[in-house]
Enzyme design. Sequence first.
Site, PDB file in Angstrom:
ATOM      1  N   HIS A   1       0.783  -0.995   0.023  1.00  0.00           N
ATOM      2  CA  HIS A   1       0.169   0.017  -0.085  1.00  0.00           C
ATOM      3  C   HIS A   1       0.971   1.105  -0.020  1.00  0.00           C
ATOM      4  CE1 HIS A   1      -3.747  -2.316   1.841  1.00  0.00           C
ATOM      5  NE2 HIS A   1      -3.393  -2.650   0.638  1.00  0.00           N
TER       6      HIS A   1
ATOM      7  N   GLU B   1       0.973   4.043   1.656  1.00  0.00           N
ATOM      8  CA  GLU B   1       1.592   4.436   2.958  1.00  0.00           C
ATOM      9  C   GLU B   1       2.521   3.619   3.673  1.00  0.00           C
ATOM     10  OE1 GLU B   1      -1.474   3.197   2.334  1.00  0.00           O
ATOM     11  OE2 GLU B   1      -2.794   2.995   4.105  1.00  0.00           O
TER      12      GLU B   1
ATOM     13  N   CYS C   1      -6.108   1.126   5.380  1.00  0.00           N
ATOM     14  CA  CYS C   1      -6.645   0.018   5.917  1.00  0.00           C
ATOM     15  C   CYS C   1      -6.162  -0.176   7.508  1.00  0.00           C
ATOM     16  CB  CYS C   1      -6.176  -1.287   5.286  1.00  0.00           C
ATOM     17  SG  CYS C   1      -4.274  -1.751   5.229  1.00  0.00           S
TER      18      CYS C   1
ATOM     19  N   CYS D   1      -2.131  -0.944   7.805  1.00  0.00           N
ATOM     20  CA  CYS D   1      -1.563   0.326   7.484  1.00  0.00           C
ATOM     21  C   CYS D   1      -1.600   1.266   8.642  1.00  0.00           C
ATOM     22  CB  CYS D   1      -1.564   0.845   6.269  1.00  0.00           C
ATOM     23  SG  CYS D   1      -1.201   0.019   4.975  1.00  0.00           S
TER      24      CYS D   1
END
Length: 154
Positions: free
Chosen positions: A78, A80, A106, A109
Amino acid sequence: MKSPSTTQDSNSKQRRYDEAYMRMAVEWAQLSHCNRKQVGALIVKDRMIIADGFNGTPTGFPNTCETDAGETHWYVLHAEANAITKLARSNNSAQGATLYITLSPCRDCAKLIYQAGISRVVYKRAYKDTGGIEFLATAGVHVDALEMNANDEG
């Protein structure tokens, strides 16, 4: 104590910075090779970008994020997470930093964001599962949805 006009000016100035960094995160998302979602992230501290990321495969893997059936490969990072791992390879610290991200984090993360010491998250669109936002808010991370006009989005 700040006067109301000073606070208003400060808020207006922060809003301008938030919008500018979000426009950059939107641009960064365009670097992603993913078909389903393109997400960009910037980590900013003391008005300096200290890390960036977009969703995609790890270095050295083919730039194909989805299977032929359209499902995301399990190893896709992802945005981040990509930014946080880049930061880990640098001499910078995320302690007290702001994360600008085009899609809210999410749950997995969100844990990384909190553990990295990021104190504020600004996102453009909410992810289908808001558990990450809820976790961050419970953990004391300041979370802001940044609604931008079409003219502001670049």
